[in-house]
Each structure stands twice: as structure tokens, then as C-alpha cells.
Write an enzyme that holds these catalytic residues in place. Structure first.
Site, PDB file in Angstrom:
ATOM      1  N   GLU A 130       0.794  -1.237   0.000  1.00 36.35           N
ATOM      2  CA  GLU A 130       0.000   0.000   0.000  1.00 36.35           C
ATOM      3  C   GLU A 130       0.821   1.280   0.000  1.00 36.35           C
ATOM      4  O   GLU A 130       0.625   2.159   0.846  1.00 36.35           O
ATOM      5  CB  GLU A 130      -0.980  -0.021   1.185  1.00 36.35           C
ATOM      6  CG  GLU A 130      -1.876  -1.249   1.166  1.00 36.35           C
ATOM      7  CD  GLU A 130      -2.915  -1.269   2.299  1.00 36.35           C
ATOM      8  OE1 GLU A 130      -2.805  -0.459   3.232  1.00 36.35           O
ATOM      9  OE2 GLU A 130      -3.815  -2.113   2.226  1.00 36.35           O
ATOM     10  N   ASN A 171       2.305  -4.622  -3.391  1.00 33.09           N
ATOM     11  CA  ASN A 171       0.899  -4.993  -3.270  1.00 33.09           C
ATOM     12  C   ASN A 171       0.085  -3.748  -2.925  1.00 33.09           C
ATOM     13  O   ASN A 171       0.532  -2.924  -2.119  1.00 33.09           O
ATOM     14  CB  ASN A 171       0.819  -6.017  -2.115  1.00 33.09           C
ATOM     15  CG  ASN A 171      -0.485  -6.748  -1.975  1.00 33.09           C
ATOM     16  OD1 ASN A 171      -0.988  -7.285  -2.962  1.00 33.09           O
ATOM     17  ND2 ASN A 171      -1.015  -6.807  -0.765  1.00 33.09           N
ATOM     18  N   HIS A 207     -10.093  -5.928  -2.725  1.00 36.38           N
ATOM     19  CA  HIS A 207     -11.149  -5.829  -1.707  1.00 36.38           C
ATOM     20  C   HIS A 207     -12.304  -5.057  -2.346  1.00 36.38           C
ATOM     21  O   HIS A 207     -12.347  -3.827  -2.299  1.00 36.38           O
ATOM     22  CB  HIS A 207     -10.630  -5.110  -0.462  1.00 36.38           C
ATOM     23  CG  HIS A 207      -9.623  -5.899   0.302  1.00 36.38           C
ATOM     24  ND1 HIS A 207      -9.952  -7.075   0.942  1.00 36.38           N
ATOM     25  CD2 HIS A 207      -8.303  -5.693   0.528  1.00 36.38           C
ATOM     26  CE1 HIS A 207      -8.859  -7.556   1.543  1.00 36.38           C
ATOM     27  NE2 HIS A 207      -7.846  -6.747   1.302  1.00 36.38           N
ATOM     28  N   GLU A 236      -5.903 -10.534  -2.199  1.00 35.49           N
ATOM     29  CA  GLU A 236      -6.732 -10.430  -0.986  1.00 35.49           C
ATOM     30  C   GLU A 236      -8.217 -10.332  -1.339  1.00 35.49           C
ATOM     31  O   GLU A 236      -8.976  -9.587  -0.707  1.00 35.49           O
ATOM     32  CB  GLU A 236      -6.320  -9.207  -0.155  1.00 35.49           C
ATOM     33  CG  GLU A 236      -4.841  -9.180   0.201  1.00 35.49           C
ATOM     34  CD  GLU A 236      -4.420  -8.018   1.099  1.00 35.49           C
ATOM     35  OE1 GLU A 236      -5.291  -7.344   1.691  1.00 35.49           O
ATOM     36  OE2 GLU A 236      -3.205  -7.787   1.212  1.00 35.49           O
ATOM     37  N   ASP A 238     -11.991 -10.203  -1.720  1.00 34.48           N
ATOM     38  CA  ASP A 238     -13.303 -10.405  -1.100  1.00 34.48           C
ATOM     39  C   ASP A 238     -14.268  -9.400  -1.719  1.00 34.48           C
ATOM     40  O   ASP A 238     -13.846  -8.419  -2.329  1.00 34.48           O
ATOM     41  CB  ASP A 238     -13.279 -10.356   0.448  1.00 34.48           C
ATOM     42  CG  ASP A 238     -12.620  -9.134   1.062  1.00 34.48           C
ATOM     43  OD1 ASP A 238     -12.489  -8.093   0.371  1.00 34.48           O
ATOM     44  OD2 ASP A 238     -12.244  -9.210   2.252  1.00 34.48           O
TER      45      ASP A 238
HETATM   46  C1  XIL Z   1      -6.195  -6.964   7.842  1.00 34.70           C
HETATM   47  C2  XIL Z   1      -6.428  -8.223   8.651  1.00 34.70           C
HETATM   48  O1  XIL Z   1      -7.227  -9.121   7.917  1.00 34.70           O
HETATM   49  C3  XIL Z   1      -7.112  -7.858   9.955  1.00 34.70           C
HETATM   50  O2  XIL Z   1      -7.233  -9.001  10.792  1.00 34.70           O
HETATM   51  C4  XIL Z   1      -6.320  -6.785  10.684  1.00 34.70           C
HETATM   52  O3  XIL Z   1      -7.030  -6.368  11.835  1.00 34.70           O
HETATM   53  C5  XIL Z   1      -6.073  -5.596   9.776  1.00 34.70           C
HETATM   54  O4  XIL Z   1      -5.446  -6.023   8.582  1.00 34.70           O
HETATM   55  N1  XIL Z   1      -5.005  -4.912   3.307  1.00 34.70           N
HETATM   56  C6  XIL Z   1      -3.941  -5.692   3.712  1.00 34.70           C
HETATM   57  C7  XIL Z   1      -4.100  -6.640   4.836  1.00 34.70           C
HETATM   58  O5  XIL Z   1      -2.885  -5.677   3.055  1.00 34.70           O
HETATM   59  O6  XIL Z   1      -2.927  -6.778   5.590  1.00 34.70           O
HETATM   60  C8  XIL Z   1      -5.246  -6.250   5.749  1.00 34.70           C
HETATM   61  O7  XIL Z   1      -5.445  -7.296   6.677  1.00 34.70           O
HETATM   62  C9  XIL Z   1      -6.491  -5.976   4.946  1.00 34.70           C
HETATM   63  C10 XIL Z   1      -6.267  -4.831   3.987  1.00 34.70           C
END
Ligand code: XIL
Length: 316
Positions: A130, A171, A207, A236, A238
Site C-alpha cells: 500500500e 501490493n 477488496h 486479498e 473479497d
Molecule cells: C487486515 C487483517 O485481515 C485484519 O485481521 C487486521 O485487523 C487488519 O489487517 N489490506 C492488507 C491486509 O494488506 O494486511 C489487511 O489485513 C487488509 C487490507
């Protein structure tokens, strides 16, 4: 019937799920996580800086190791996550008033130790997570504000030295489609490649949210990164929605899962897809996005949501 990972393997790709240490004691959960649906896992928290170096130069690997051990026992690869991020940093690090020289050696020491510890055990590292704002400028964080954008090359070089065999990724989120943030990532990767900085892949978190629409031009966007000579991965995935769920939202969600899957399948250098855990029982969404949830292909009772699961399976 074939599992999601078996279907992905027929295309030369993997299908994975993130996990986290608390749920590894839930045997119904681990039976599915390790039961063949997933060929890769990512530790959701336990390889982040606050977990691995909670005190300066005191390293803590027990939780990360537990995820690696689970993966090894169940024939899964590990996408390790993450070495340099603005979140989940220990207070010794955020409260220090570091010079650039000091912070560079802190960064290099962290990566040498953590990536060194996991060398030979992980498939890839999200070395930098990020780095960008939505408008494509660099995120104003400890790293950028102290070191400038050069921290990214420093981190990648340190990771290569510590683990020469891991695929090294940058990422980010909201880079899946076209737009200013995606352009910024593209220009960064192009310039790193031109300078000979070690970079093997770009991760697209994905996401997504039903109410925000599908990212425009995802396949073409993945392809332009691949054309720079790097792997790409969905890291990641969802697809959340405003609760309560209804059949229209779930239908849109299934389409989004299918569209992401098709985009990856269509791009030869898209190596695989990871969902951000597989069940709503352990999704990060409800705790982070007020009133939203139902983001994953398995429900809170660990049952497959047939329309979502089948949409993915059909697209693989
Ligand atoms: C999230 C985890 O899933 C949670 O359990 C934690 O509280 C916060 O982080 N982007 C990312 C991940 O790169 O590391 C994050 O994971 C979600 C957003």
C-alpha cells in the site's frame, strides 16, 4: 468434483485463502482450509512488523511459523505478507524520531531477519504494501516521509539478499482497474525494472464491494503490468456488501468473483488468486466496514454459498 485449487492448477495457477492464527484452533475451519480447496495461504497478520519485531531487534516468529507449518503439512504454498507497510507497526518504531540513516538500517535489519528466517519456506513476499494514495501520490507515512520513495528499492534489494528465491511483490488496493492509482503503480514498476531493482510481481488486493461497482478494465490492467515483465496476482480478494444480504446483492457478488477469476485466467502471467480468508466466520470486513459483510464464498457456518462458489469454479 474438483476443488478450486485443482481447477486453477489445470490453468497453471493456484487458488488460495488467507488465514490467521486464532482460527487455526477451529478444527472444522482447518479441515476445509487444508482439505484441498486451497493451494496457497497468506498469514493475515502474523508476519506483519508488530508481530515479528515487537521490540527493536527482538524477533518473534512463533505465529508466522504456525501458518508456515500448517501450509507445509497440507501441501500449500505461502504468500508471505508483509515486510513494509504503514499499518500494524510496533510503537517503538512509530514513536522513534529516526534519521534517514537510522531508519534505513532499521528497515534493512528487519528484512534481513524476517525474510531470512522464512527463506526457503515461502513462495513470495509482499515486500511493500500500500505505498500509494488514491490520487497516485505516495502515501505520507513513516517510510516515505523519512526516506522518500527510495525506501521501496531499498526494501526490495534487502528482500532479494535475504531470500533470493522468493518472488518479490509490491501490493496495493484500488489498483485492479484503470485509474490514477493504478497508473502510479505501473510507472513505479516500470522505473524499478529500468533501474534493475529486483521486482518479480505486482499484487492486486481486490477488496471489492457490490455497492461500488466492478473495477474498470481489470483484465487489460493486469495485462499491461504483465507486459512490463512481472507476474501479477490477485492477493486479498473479497466482495463485501451492505447488510442484510439479498438475492440481487449476492448475484452481483457472484458476478464480481467470476469476473476477477476470468481476468486472472485470461492473463498468462497472473499466477493465482487468494481470497482474504474463505469464510464469513473469520472475515475482516464486519470489523472494519460498519454494516458490511457476507464477503466470502463460505458462510459463517462454514457452508459453501453455492452461487458464489459455482461462479468461481465455472470461471476457473
Ligand atoms: C487486515 C487483517 O485481515 C485484519 O485481521 C487486521 O485487523 C487488519 O489487517 N489490506 C492488507 C491486509 O494488506 O494486511 C489487511 O489485513 C487488509 C487490507
Amino acid at each position: 468434483a474438483s476443488t478450486l485449487n485443482q481447477l486453477a492448477r489445470t490453468q497453471g495457477k493456484y487458488f488460495g485463502s488467507a488465514t490467521d492464527n486464532p482460527e487455526l484452533s477451529d478444527s472444522a475451519y482447518t479441515a476445509i482450509l487444508g482439505g484441498g480447496e486451497f493451494g496457497s495461504t497468506t498469514p493475515g497478520n502474523s508476519m506483519k512488523w508488530d508481530a515479528t519485531e515487537p521490540q527493536q531487534n527482538q524477533f518473534s516468529y512463533a505465529r508466522g511459523d504456525a501458518v508456515v507449518d500448517f501450509a507445509e503439512a497440507h501441501d500449500m504454498m505461502v504468500r508471505a505478507h508483509t515486510l513494509v507497510w504503514h499499518n500494524q507497526l510496533p510503537s517503538w518504531l512509530t514513536s522513534g524520531n529516526w534519521s534517514a540513516t537510522q531508519l534505513t538500517s532499521i528497515l534493512q535489519n528487519h528484512i534481513a531477519n524476517v525474510a531470512g528466517h522464512y527463506a526457503g519456506k515461502v513462495y513470495s513476499w509482499d515486500v511493500v504494501n500500500e505505498p500509494f494514495n488514491e490520487d497516485g501520490t505516495y502515501r505520507s507515512d513513516l517510510w516515505y516521509n523519512t526516506l522518500g520513495s527510495g525506501y521501496i528499492a531499498t526494501a526490495l534489494r534487502a528482500a532479494r539478499a535475504a531470500d533470493p528465491n522468493a518472488k518479490l511483490y509490491i501490493n496495493d488496493y484500488n489498483t485492479e482497474g484503470s485509474g490514477a492509482k493504478s497508473d502510479a503503480m505501473y510507472n513505479l514498476v516500470k522505473s524499478l525494472k529500468a533501474q534493475g531493482v529486483p521486482i518479480d510481481g505486482v499484487g492486486f488486493q481486490a477488496h471489492l464491494a457490490v455497492q461500488y461497482g466492478f473495477p474498470p478494465g481489470m483484465q487489460a490492467n493486469l495485462q499491461r503490468f504483465a507486459d512490463l515483465g512481472v507476474d501479477v496476482a490477485i492477493t486479498e480478494l473479497d466482495v463485501r456488501m451492505e447488510l442484510p444480504a439479498d438475492s440481487a446483492k449476492v448475484a452481483t457478488q457472484a458476478t464480481y468473483y467470476a469476473n476477477v477469476t476470468k481476468a486472472c485466467i485470461a492473463v498468462a502471467r497472473c499466477v493465482g488468486i487468494t481470497i482474504w480468508d474463505y469464510t464469513d466466520k473469520y472475515s475482516w470486513v464486519p470489523g472494519t466496514f460498519n454494516g458490511q459483510g457476507s464477503a466470502l464464498p463460505w458462510d459463517e457456518n462454514l457452508n459453501k454459498k453455492p452461487s458464489v462458489y459455482d461462479a468461481i469454479a465455472t470461471a476457473l
